[in-house]
Design a protein around this motif. Structure first.
Motif, PDB file in Angstrom:
ATOM      1  N   ALA A 113       0.806  -1.219   0.000  1.00 57.38           N
ATOM      2  CA  ALA A 113       0.000   0.000   0.000  1.00 57.38           C
ATOM      3  C   ALA A 113       0.843   1.274   0.000  1.00 57.38           C
ATOM      4  CB  ALA A 113      -0.919   0.003   1.231  1.00 57.38           C
ATOM      5  N   CYS A 114       2.125   1.149   0.243  1.00 61.34           N
ATOM      6  CA  CYS A 114       2.981   2.321   0.421  1.00 61.34           C
ATOM      7  C   CYS A 114       3.268   3.037  -0.900  1.00 61.34           C
ATOM      8  CB  CYS A 114       4.287   1.901   1.075  1.00 61.34           C
ATOM      9  SG  CYS A 114       5.340   3.308   1.464  1.00 61.34           S
ATOM     10  N   PRO A 115       3.013   4.335  -0.972  1.00 60.18           N
ATOM     11  CA  PRO A 115       3.290   5.104  -2.193  1.00 60.18           C
ATOM     12  C   PRO A 115       4.773   5.122  -2.570  1.00 60.18           C
ATOM     13  CG  PRO A 115       1.979   6.416  -0.658  1.00 60.18           C
ATOM     14  CD  PRO A 115       2.360   5.161   0.051  1.00 60.18           C
ATOM     15  N   LEU A 116       5.653   4.788  -1.643  1.00 66.33           N
ATOM     16  CA  LEU A 116       7.085   4.775  -1.948  1.00 66.33           C
ATOM     17  C   LEU A 116       7.449   3.697  -2.965  1.00 66.33           C
ATOM     18  CD1 LEU A 116       8.592   5.388   1.599  1.00 66.33           C
ATOM     19  CD2 LEU A 116       8.183   7.057  -0.219  1.00 66.33           C
ATOM     20  N   LEU A 117       6.533   2.763  -3.211  1.00 65.22           N
ATOM     21  CA  LEU A 117       6.787   1.739  -4.227  1.00 65.22           C
ATOM     22  C   LEU A 117       6.932   2.346  -5.618  1.00 65.22           C
ATOM     23  CD1 LEU A 117       4.468  -1.233  -3.172  1.00 65.22           C
ATOM     24  CD2 LEU A 117       6.965  -1.083  -3.016  1.00 65.22           C
ATOM     25  N   ARG A 118       6.443   3.554  -5.793  1.00 60.85           N
ATOM     26  CA  ARG A 118       6.579   4.238  -7.088  1.00 60.85           C
ATOM     27  C   ARG A 118       8.021   4.658  -7.361  1.00 60.85           C
ATOM     28  NH1 ARG A 118       1.700   7.960  -5.575  1.00 60.85           N
ATOM     29  NH2 ARG A 118      -0.001   6.509  -5.875  1.00 60.85           N
ATOM     30  N   LEU A 119       8.833   4.695  -6.308  1.00 62.29           N
ATOM     31  CA  LEU A 119      10.232   5.087  -6.457  1.00 62.29           C
ATOM     32  C   LEU A 119      11.061   3.878  -6.891  1.00 62.29           C
ATOM     33  CD1 LEU A 119      10.678   7.168  -3.167  1.00 62.29           C
ATOM     34  CD2 LEU A 119      10.046   7.997  -5.440  1.00 62.29           C
ATOM     35  N   SER A 120      12.199   4.152  -7.483  1.00 59.36           N
ATOM     36  CA  SER A 120      13.107   3.064  -7.871  1.00 59.36           C
ATOM     37  C   SER A 120      13.738   2.459  -6.621  1.00 59.36           C
ATOM     38  CB  SER A 120      14.204   3.597  -8.787  1.00 59.36           C
ATOM     39  OG  SER A 120      15.099   4.410  -8.053  1.00 59.36           O
ATOM     40  N   ASP A 121      14.328   1.279  -6.779  1.00 59.10           N
ATOM     41  CA  ASP A 121      15.024   0.640  -5.663  1.00 59.10           C
ATOM     42  C   ASP A 121      16.115   1.564  -5.119  1.00 59.10           C
ATOM     43  OD1 ASP A 121      13.427  -1.589  -5.965  1.00 59.10           O
ATOM     44  OD2 ASP A 121      14.966  -2.788  -6.973  1.00 59.10           O
ATOM     45  N   GLY A 122      16.835   2.206  -6.005  1.00 60.94           N
ATOM     46  CA  GLY A 122      17.908   3.111  -5.599  1.00 60.94           C
ATOM     47  C   GLY A 122      17.384   4.311  -4.836  1.00 60.94           C
ATOM     48  N   GLU A 123      16.258   4.859  -5.300  1.00 60.00           N
ATOM     49  CA  GLU A 123      15.667   6.011  -4.606  1.00 60.00           C
ATOM     50  C   GLU A 123      15.202   5.617  -3.213  1.00 60.00           C
ATOM     51  OE1 GLU A 123      13.832   8.723  -8.210  1.00 60.00           O
ATOM     52  OE2 GLU A 123      12.794   6.846  -7.690  1.00 60.00           O
ATOM     53  N   ARG A 124      14.571   4.441  -3.089  1.00 57.83           N
ATOM     54  CA  ARG A 124      14.117   3.978  -1.769  1.00 57.83           C
ATOM     55  C   ARG A 124      15.308   3.716  -0.851  1.00 57.83           C
ATOM     56  NH1 ARG A 124      10.591   0.975  -4.885  1.00 57.83           N
ATOM     57  NH2 ARG A 124      11.597  -0.984  -4.342  1.00 57.83           N
ATOM     58  N   ALA A 125      16.378   3.153  -1.388  1.00 54.96           N
ATOM     59  CA  ALA A 125      17.577   2.908  -0.579  1.00 54.96           C
ATOM     60  C   ALA A 125      18.181   4.226  -0.109  1.00 54.96           C
ATOM     61  CB  ALA A 125      18.597   2.095  -1.373  1.00 54.96           C
ATOM     62  N   GLY A 126      18.224   5.211  -0.985  1.00 55.83           N
ATOM     63  CA  GLY A 126      18.741   6.526  -0.611  1.00 55.83           C
ATOM     64  C   GLY A 126      17.879   7.190   0.445  1.00 55.83           C
ATOM     65  N   LEU A 127      16.568   7.078   0.287  1.00 58.31           N
ATOM     66  CA  LEU A 127      15.650   7.651   1.270  1.00 58.31           C
ATOM     67  C   LEU A 127      15.829   6.973   2.620  1.00 58.31           C
ATOM     68  CD1 LEU A 127      13.318   9.554   1.968  1.00 58.31           C
ATOM     69  CD2 LEU A 127      11.747   7.804   1.089  1.00 58.31           C
ATOM     70  N   LEU A 128      15.950   5.653   2.612  1.00 61.09           N
ATOM     71  CA  LEU A 128      16.173   4.924   3.864  1.00 61.09           C
ATOM     72  C   LEU A 128      17.461   5.399   4.529  1.00 61.09           C
ATOM     73  CD1 LEU A 128      15.557   2.738   5.944  1.00 61.09           C
ATOM     74  CD2 LEU A 128      16.659   1.094   4.411  1.00 61.09           C
ATOM     75  N   ASP A 129      18.496   5.583   3.751  1.00 59.48           N
ATOM     76  CA  ASP A 129      19.766   6.046   4.299  1.00 59.48           C
ATOM     77  C   ASP A 129      19.609   7.426   4.949  1.00 59.48           C
ATOM     78  OD1 ASP A 129      22.715   5.943   4.646  1.00 59.48           O
ATOM     79  OD2 ASP A 129      22.664   7.599   3.192  1.00 59.48           O
ATOM     80  N   VAL A 130      18.963   8.341   4.248  1.00 58.71           N
ATOM     81  CA  VAL A 130      18.770   9.703   4.778  1.00 58.71           C
ATOM     82  C   VAL A 130      17.941   9.666   6.058  1.00 58.71           C
ATOM     83  CG1 VAL A 130      17.614  11.912   4.305  1.00 58.71           C
ATOM     84  CG2 VAL A 130      19.056  10.853   2.554  1.00 58.71           C
ATOM     85  N   LEU A 131      16.854   8.922   6.047  1.00 57.73           N
ATOM     86  CA  LEU A 131      15.992   8.870   7.238  1.00 57.73           C
ATOM     87  C   LEU A 131      16.693   8.179   8.397  1.00 57.73           C
ATOM     88  CD1 LEU A 131      12.566   8.082   5.534  1.00 57.73           C
ATOM     89  CD2 LEU A 131      13.334  10.263   6.490  1.00 57.73           C
ATOM     90  N   THR A 132      17.455   7.137   8.116  1.00 57.96           N
ATOM     91  CA  THR A 132      18.192   6.437   9.177  1.00 57.96           C
ATOM     92  C   THR A 132      19.212   7.384   9.813  1.00 57.96           C
ATOM     93  OG1 THR A 132      17.872   4.310   8.063  1.00 57.96           O
ATOM     94  CG2 THR A 132      19.658   4.432   9.692  1.00 57.96           C
ATOM     95  N   ARG A 133      19.911   8.162   8.993  1.00 61.46           N
ATOM     96  CA  ARG A 133      20.865   9.125   9.537  1.00 61.46           C
ATOM     97  C   ARG A 133      20.163  10.195  10.372  1.00 61.46           C
ATOM     98  NH1 ARG A 133      23.563  11.953   5.435  1.00 61.46           N
ATOM     99  NH2 ARG A 133      22.342  10.957   3.827  1.00 61.46           N
ATOM    100  N   ALA A 134      19.023  10.650   9.901  1.00 64.91           N
ATOM    101  CA  ALA A 134      18.276  11.661  10.655  1.00 64.91           C
ATOM    102  C   ALA A 134      17.837  11.117  12.013  1.00 64.91           C
ATOM    103  CB  ALA A 134      17.064  12.147   9.862  1.00 64.91           C
ATOM    104  N   LEU A 135      17.371   9.873  12.034  1.00 74.35           N
ATOM    105  CA  LEU A 135      16.946   9.272  13.293  1.00 74.35           C
ATOM    106  C   LEU A 135      18.125   9.039  14.231  1.00 74.35           C
ATOM    107  CD1 LEU A 135      14.312   6.720  11.951  1.00 74.35           C
ATOM    108  CD2 LEU A 135      13.869   8.730  13.386  1.00 74.35           C
ATOM    109  N   ALA A 136      19.256   8.621  13.690  1.00 75.38           N
ATOM    110  CA  ALA A 136      20.451   8.394  14.523  1.00 75.38           C
ATOM    111  C   ALA A 136      20.925   9.702  15.147  1.00 75.38           C
ATOM    112  CB  ALA A 136      21.555   7.757  13.698  1.00 75.38           C
ATOM    113  N   GLU A 137      20.874  10.774  14.381  1.00 76.09           N
ATOM    114  CA  GLU A 137      21.313  12.073  14.886  1.00 76.09           C
ATOM    115  C   GLU A 137      20.342  12.610  15.923  1.00 76.09           C
ATOM    116  OE1 GLU A 137      21.913  14.478  11.397  1.00 76.09           O
ATOM    117  OE2 GLU A 137      23.499  13.178  10.663  1.00 76.09           O
ATOM    118  N   ALA A 138      19.066  12.235  15.827  1.00 78.59           N
ATOM    119  CA  ALA A 138      18.068  12.701  16.781  1.00 78.59           C
ATOM    120  C   ALA A 138      18.244  12.060  18.154  1.00 78.59           C
ATOM    121  CB  ALA A 138      16.649  12.421  16.251  1.00 78.59           C
ATOM    122  N   GLU A 139      18.838  10.895  18.190  1.00 77.19           N
ATOM    123  CA  GLU A 139      19.033  10.197  19.462  1.00 77.19           C
ATOM    124  C   GLU A 139      20.336  10.601  20.018  1.00 77.19           C
ATOM    125  OE1 GLU A 139      18.441   6.026  18.823  1.00 77.19           O
ATOM    126  OE2 GLU A 139      16.482   6.361  17.970  1.00 77.19           O
TER     127      GLU A 139
END
Length: 139
Positions: A113-139
Motif C-alpha cells: 500500500a505504500c506510495p514509496l513503491l513508485r520510487l526506484s530501488d535506488g531512490e528507496r535505498a537513498g531515502l532509507l539512508d537519509v531517514l536512518t541518519r536523521a533518526l540516529a542524529e536525533a538520538e
C-alpha cells in the motif's frame, strides 16, 4: 484531498497516512487496527519474546496503552502474554503461529500500500539512508 506537502515532515506524514488508508481493508480482514498492527510489528519473530516494557518502548506508548492493545491481540489468538521465565514480575509477549501469519500478512499489506513503491530501488535505498541518519542524529 490533502494539501501538497511543503516540508519533509508533511511529506512523511502523507506517505504514512496514504499507506494506512490503502492497507486498512486488508488489516480489517485480519481483525487488526493500526495500533494492533504496530504491536505485532514490534514483536520480532526472530528474537526471544520481548517484555511488555520493551514493546511499549518500541511503540513509544505507555504500559497501560500496550495492555489494552495486547488484550485485543490475545483475544484474536495472535499473541500470548506470559510470565517471564527469569523474572516473574515481568510479562513477555510471544507471537502464536496465527500471530506470525497475521504479522506477515499485515506487513505485506502495508508494503504493497505504500506510495514509496513508485520510487526506484535506488531512490528507496537513498531515502532509507537519509531517514536512518536523521533518526540516529536525533538520538
Amino acid at each position: 484531498m490533502p494539501l501538497p506537502p511543503r516540508t519533509a515532515l508533511e511529506a512523511i506524514y502523507e506517505v504514512v497516512m496514504a499507506t494506512i488508508q490503502r492497507a486498512e481493508p486488508a488489516l480489517t480482514e485480519l481483525g487488526l487496527t493500526m495500533s494492533t498492527t504496530y504491536a505485532l510489528w514490534a514483536i520480532d519473530p526472530d528474537e526471544p519474546p520481548p517484555a511488555m516494557k520493551v514493546v511499549a518502548q518500541r511503540l513509544r506508548c505507555t504500559s497501560s496503552s500496550l495492555t489494552f492493545t495486547s488484550n485485543r491481540l490475545v483475544e484474536l489468538g495472535y499473541i500470548t502474554r506470559t510470565e517471564c521465565p527469569t523474572n516473574r514480575r515481568t510479562r513477555v509477549l510471544a507471537l502464536t503461529p496465527p500471530g506470525r501469519a497475521a504479522r506477515e500478512a499485515a506487513l505485506n499489506a502495508l508494503d504493497k500500500a505504500c506510495p514509496l513503491l513508485r520510487l526506484s530501488d535506488g531512490e528507496r535505498a537513498g531515502l532509507l539512508d537519509v531517514l536512518t541518519r536523521a533518526l540516529a542524529e536525533a538520538e
